[in-house]
Design an enzyme around this catalytic site. Structure first.
Site, PDB file in Angstrom:
ATOM      1  N   CYS A   1      -0.268   9.349   4.171  1.00  0.00           N
ATOM      2  CA  CYS A   1       0.742   9.850   3.232  1.00  0.00           C
ATOM      3  C   CYS A   1       0.186  10.218   1.854  1.00  0.00           C
ATOM      4  O   CYS A   1       0.275  11.374   1.454  1.00  0.00           O
ATOM      5  CB  CYS A   1       1.841   8.803   3.075  1.00  0.00           C
ATOM      6  SG  CYS A   1       2.522   8.306   4.654  1.00  0.00           S
TER       7      CYS A   1
HETATM    8  C1  UGA Z   1       3.232   4.962   1.498  1.00  0.00           C
HETATM    9  C2  UGA Z   1       4.394   4.560   0.583  1.00  0.00           C
HETATM   10  O1  UGA Z   1       4.182   3.251   0.077  1.00  0.00           O
HETATM   11  C3  UGA Z   1       5.725   4.605   1.327  1.00  0.00           C
HETATM   12  O2  UGA Z   1       6.792   4.342   0.421  1.00  0.00           O
HETATM   13  C4  UGA Z   1       5.884   5.999   1.931  1.00  0.00           C
HETATM   14  O3  UGA Z   1       7.092   6.102   2.653  1.00  0.00           O
HETATM   15  C5  UGA Z   1       4.725   6.291   2.847  1.00  0.00           C
HETATM   16  O4  UGA Z   1       3.516   6.234   2.088  1.00  0.00           O
HETATM   17  C6  UGA Z   1       4.940   7.675   3.398  1.00  0.00           C
HETATM   18  O5  UGA Z   1       4.913   8.630   2.635  1.00  0.00           O
HETATM   19  O6  UGA Z   1       5.309   7.805   4.574  1.00  0.00           O
HETATM   20  P1  UGA Z   1       1.745   3.702   3.316  1.00  0.00           P
HETATM   21  O7  UGA Z   1       0.813   4.862   3.203  1.00  0.00           O
HETATM   22  O8  UGA Z   1       2.132   3.232   4.649  1.00  0.00           O
HETATM   23  O9  UGA Z   1       3.111   3.975   2.514  1.00  0.00           O
HETATM   24  O10 UGA Z   1       1.035   2.453   2.645  1.00  0.00           O
HETATM   25  P2  UGA Z   1       0.986   1.778   1.199  1.00  0.00           P
HETATM   26  O11 UGA Z   1       1.283   0.352   1.372  1.00  0.00           O
HETATM   27  O12 UGA Z   1       1.760   2.517   0.205  1.00  0.00           O
HETATM   28  O13 UGA Z   1      -0.571   1.906   0.865  1.00  0.00           O
HETATM   29  C7  UGA Z   1      -1.201   3.174   0.745  1.00  0.00           C
HETATM   30  C8  UGA Z   1      -2.648   2.997   0.355  1.00  0.00           C
HETATM   31  O14 UGA Z   1      -2.742   2.542  -0.984  1.00  0.00           O
HETATM   32  C9  UGA Z   1      -3.397   1.966   1.195  1.00  0.00           C
HETATM   33  O15 UGA Z   1      -4.691   2.443   1.445  1.00  0.00           O
HETATM   34  C10 UGA Z   1      -3.413   0.744   0.307  1.00  0.00           C
HETATM   35  O16 UGA Z   1      -4.497  -0.131   0.570  1.00  0.00           O
HETATM   36  C11 UGA Z   1      -3.553   1.381  -1.055  1.00  0.00           C
HETATM   37  N1  UGA Z   1      -3.071   0.539  -2.163  1.00  0.00           N
HETATM   38  C12 UGA Z   1      -1.760   0.185  -2.234  1.00  0.00           C
HETATM   39  C13 UGA Z   1      -3.951   0.125  -3.139  1.00  0.00           C
HETATM   40  O17 UGA Z   1      -5.156   0.449  -3.102  1.00  0.00           O
HETATM   41  N2  UGA Z   1      -3.489  -0.630  -4.164  1.00  0.00           N
HETATM   42  C14 UGA Z   1      -2.191  -1.004  -4.271  1.00  0.00           C
HETATM   43  O18 UGA Z   1      -1.838  -1.694  -5.252  1.00  0.00           O
HETATM   44  C15 UGA Z   1      -1.313  -0.582  -3.278  1.00  0.00           C
END
Ligand code: UGA
Length: 422
Positions: A260
């Site tokens: 995403c």
């Molecule tokens: C993300 C959004 O959080 C959702 O709200 C959205 O619906 C989704 O994309 C989408 O567009 O379908 P997702 O990609 O599943 O969800 O995962 P996240 O938990 O958001 O993490 C995304 C990335 O950011 C991961 O690689 C995670 O490790 C990283 N991340 C997240 C960080 O490096 N630091 C953080 O503080 C949070």
């Protein structure tokens, strides 16, 4: 209500399981027979917490069906959600082929239905529902409703997020369409924000771009902290208590991955360029994100030469609690390690099989086998089981270089390790 859902990816299937658990009757549609057979057996073709239990429950209550027949699903429902993928092409531009095909099939199937409502849940750049999907539907049908209902589901927590949303966004072509969709969401206990189709599409991108920007910002701050001997997590903890900033998405690491954030930032940037808007901030979000993987490998190289050495890599999924490796930091990091001549031994609780398809030459093994005689260990994802690793596990290593990309190790159990930004 009777609902059909086109596409059984993590969004479609979580939506199906969530709506069925609220008592709605759901029919899932997919072109892939193996995915349909899996749903019929209460199984998911990807790992997602709680999804199989929810599917099994829905099947046992007679609230869930799965079929490859779009016409059957549409004819036997009042609302159709389109949840197919909208990948990026090589230039970052959104590819609408799947959604165009799905729209045509739904349009044909709706012929003769009165007041059927089509809901676009796939992520599409602002304007797409009205200027691309609506004309396709109108080519085959009339007297239907149309909404755009973005999803905010995190992989790994998709069902929980579906059932407990912070807000529900209903983009509507007209009042009647929006009323029908809002009715479906009654009882979710979340504010329903009703708006026009393009604004709903923009809200999705704006959310993801904003969240991605926080990650790149905390990583940039983290790199400065590291040089100054400061733990960026202490800084994040303090700034996150400012209500104007908030505590979420301040975890520094090897950068964001997944299907995403990288795709959505690129797609909006591409659309913005088409309409003559500058996107310097978005460009920098992606630049900082890409360089963060290199920061980790550079840190390792400062400590040892890795040519010909065994390097353990723990955590291959783009984040914990998923088997998804799309845009995972581990892909770039393994590539860099291979280029430097290292021999990579990797472990992930769920994602090893998926990574095997990209890097068959890597050795996939248990944590113990990965650590045995390794020169260094890189921990790339925050799987809970890594927090129970102790000095005894790491004692099997040849060298004693442990670098974590997410804060996961328990300092009371492991001595001598460091983080990418702490
Ligand atoms: C993300 C959004 O959080 C959702 O709200 C959205 O619906 C989704 O994309 C989408 O567009 O379908 P997702 O990609 O599943 O969800 O995962 P996240 O938990 O958001 O993490 C995304 C990335 O950011 C991961 O690689 C995670 O490790 C990283 N991340 C997240 C960080 O490096 N630091 C953080 O503080 C949070």
């Amino acid at each position: 209500m009777n609902v059909s859902i086109i596409g059984t990816g993590y969004v479609g299937l979580s939506t199906a399981a969530g709506l069925a658990s609220k008592g709605h009757r759901v029919i899932c549609v997919d072109k892939d027979p193996s995915k349909i057979n899996a749903v019929k057996a209460g199984k998911s073709h990807f790992y997602e917490e709680g999804i199989e239990e929810a599917l099994a429950m829905a099947l046992s209550k007679g609230l869930l069906e799965a079929t490859m027949d779009t016409a059957y699903a549409v004819k036997n429902s009042d609302i159709t959600f389109i949840c197919v993928g909208t990948p990026s092409d090589d230039s970052g531009k959104i590819n609408l082929d799947y959604i165009k095909d799905a729209s045509a099939e739904v349009g044909i199937a709706m012929k003769g239905n009165q007041g059927h409502v089509v809901v676009v849940k796939s992520t599409v750049v602002p304007g797409t529902t009205e200027t691309v999907i609506l004309p396709i539907l109108q080519k085959y049908s009339k007297n239907f409703g149309l909404c755009m209902n973005p999803e905010f589901l995190r992989e790994g927590k998709a069902l929980e997020d579906f059932l407990h949303p912070d807000r529900i966004v209903v983009g509507e072509l007209d009042r009647k369409s929006g009323d029908a969709l809002s009715k479906l969401y009654e009882g979710f206990g979340a504010p329903v924000i009703r708006t026009k189709l393009s604004a709903a599409e923009m809200i999705k991108y704006a959310s993801n771009v904003f969240l991605a920007s926080r990650i790149s910002m905390i990583n940039e701050l983290g790199n400065i902290c590291k040089k100054l001997g400061i733990d960026v997590y202490d800084v994040a903890n303090a700034i996150g208590r400012d209500k104007r900033i908030g505590p979420h998405f301040l975890e520094a690491g090897a950068g964001f991955g997944g299907s995403c954030f990288p795709k959505d930032v690129s797609a909006l940037q591409h659309r913005a360029e088409e309409i003559g808007c500058e996107t310097g901030m978005m460009e920098q979000i992606l630049k900082t994100n890409a360089s963060q993987r290199r920061v980790l490998v550079e840190l390792l190289k400062k400590k040892t030469s890795i040519k010909g050495k065994k390097i353990a890599v723990l955590g291959l999924a783009f984040k914990e609690d998923t088997d998804d490796i799309r845009e995972s930091p581990a892909i770039d990091i393994i590539e860099m390690l291979k280029k430097e001549g290292a021999s990579v031994y990797a472990y992930d609780p769920k994602a090893a099989d998926n990574m095997k398809r990209i890097y068959p030459e890597v050795t996939y093994c248990s944590v113990a086998d990965a650590l045995k005689d390794a020169e260094a260990c890189l921990i790339l994802a925050k799987w809970k089981e890594f927090s129970s690793l102790t000095d005894r596990d790491f004692a099997a290593m040849k060298g004693r270089i442990i670098i974590e990309a997410k804060k996961v190790l328990d300092a009371s159990k492991v001595k001598d390790f460091e983080g990418i930004c702490w």
